[in-house]
Design a protein around this motif. Structure first.
Motif, PDB file in Angstrom:
ATOM      1  N   ASN A  88       0.827  -1.205   0.000  1.00  0.00           N
ATOM      2  CA  ASN A  88       0.000   0.000   0.000  1.00  0.00           C
ATOM      3  C   ASN A  88       0.860   1.253   0.000  1.00  0.00           C
ATOM      4  O   ASN A  88       0.547   2.220  -0.694  1.00  0.00           O
ATOM      5  CB  ASN A  88      -0.929   0.016   1.219  1.00  0.00           C
ATOM      6  N   ALA A  89       1.941   1.258   0.776  1.00  0.00           N
ATOM      7  CA  ALA A  89       2.817   2.427   0.843  1.00  0.00           C
ATOM      8  C   ALA A  89       3.472   2.688  -0.510  1.00  0.00           C
ATOM      9  O   ALA A  89       3.541   3.836  -0.960  1.00  0.00           O
ATOM     10  CB  ALA A  89       3.877   2.225   1.917  1.00  0.00           C
ATOM     11  N   VAL A  90       3.924   1.619  -1.163  1.00  0.00           N
ATOM     12  CA  VAL A  90       4.558   1.773  -2.480  1.00  0.00           C
ATOM     13  C   VAL A  90       3.545   2.293  -3.486  1.00  0.00           C
ATOM     14  O   VAL A  90       3.822   3.231  -4.245  1.00  0.00           O
ATOM     15  CB  VAL A  90       5.152   0.426  -2.949  1.00  0.00           C
ATOM     16  N   LEU A  99       1.389   6.530  -6.944  1.00  0.00           N
ATOM     17  CA  LEU A  99       0.233   7.317  -7.384  1.00  0.00           C
ATOM     18  C   LEU A  99       0.396   8.779  -6.990  1.00  0.00           C
ATOM     19  O   LEU A  99       0.066   9.675  -7.760  1.00  0.00           O
ATOM     20  CB  LEU A  99      -1.040   6.752  -6.751  1.00  0.00           C
ATOM     21  N   GLY A 100       0.922   9.014  -5.793  1.00  0.00           N
ATOM     22  CA  GLY A 100       1.117  10.398  -5.340  1.00  0.00           C
ATOM     23  C   GLY A 100       2.083  11.148  -6.230  1.00  0.00           C
ATOM     24  O   GLY A 100       1.847  12.297  -6.578  1.00  0.00           O
ATOM     25  N   SER A 101       3.171  10.505  -6.629  1.00  0.00           N
ATOM     26  CA  SER A 101       4.150  11.180  -7.472  1.00  0.00           C
ATOM     27  C   SER A 101       3.586  11.419  -8.865  1.00  0.00           C
ATOM     28  O   SER A 101       3.902  12.431  -9.501  1.00  0.00           O
ATOM     29  CB  SER A 101       5.442  10.356  -7.564  1.00  0.00           C
ATOM     30  N   MET A 102       2.722  10.513  -9.346  1.00  0.00           N
ATOM     31  CA  MET A 102       2.121  10.713 -10.660  1.00  0.00           C
ATOM     32  C   MET A 102       1.105  11.849 -10.637  1.00  0.00           C
ATOM     33  O   MET A 102       1.008  12.634 -11.585  1.00  0.00           O
ATOM     34  CB  MET A 102       1.425   9.426 -11.131  1.00  0.00           C
ATOM     35  N   LEU A 103       0.363  11.967  -9.546  1.00  0.00           N
ATOM     36  CA  LEU A 103      -0.669  12.995  -9.468  1.00  0.00           C
ATOM     37  C   LEU A 103      -0.102  14.388  -9.205  1.00  0.00           C
ATOM     38  O   LEU A 103      -0.758  15.374  -9.513  1.00  0.00           O
ATOM     39  CB  LEU A 103      -1.677  12.629  -8.361  1.00  0.00           C
ATOM     40  N   LYS A 104       1.110  14.467  -8.657  1.00  0.00           N
ATOM     41  CA  LYS A 104       1.709  15.783  -8.351  1.00  0.00           C
ATOM     42  C   LYS A 104       2.137  16.522  -9.590  1.00  0.00           C
ATOM     43  O   LYS A 104       2.274  17.732  -9.589  1.00  0.00           O
ATOM     44  CB  LYS A 104       2.912  15.605  -7.423  1.00  0.00           C
ATOM     45  N   ARG A 105       2.386  15.776 -10.673  1.00  0.00           N
ATOM     46  CA  ARG A 105       2.902  16.430 -11.898  1.00  0.00           C
ATOM     47  C   ARG A 105       1.898  17.369 -12.500  1.00  0.00           C
ATOM     48  O   ARG A 105       0.738  17.157 -12.543  1.00  0.00           O
ATOM     49  CB  ARG A 105       3.261  15.363 -12.930  1.00  0.00           C
TER      50      ARG A 105
END
Length: 51
Positions: free
Chosen positions: A38-40, A45-51
């Motif tokens: 879940n953490a990975v 997903l978090g890094s993809m959505l920040k862009r």
């Protein structure tokens, strides 16, 4: 088959204590694996959505 591989292939029955210990270790392992997964997933997903 997998049980015989884990117990060394011996034909003996495991004691209730061994059975409980294996069950506890299995549940701890699967719980940790789920948390790490879940953490990975969250990190990716978090890094993809920040862009």
């Amino acid at each position: 088959m997998l049980g015989s591989v884990l117990s060394g292939g011996g034909g003996r029955r495991e004691s209730p204590l061994e059975s409980m210990a294996k069950s506890a270790a299995r549940s701890v392992g699967s719980s940790m694996g789920r948390q790490i997964g879940n953490a990975v997933l969250r990190g990716v997903l978090g890094s993809m959505l920040k862009r």
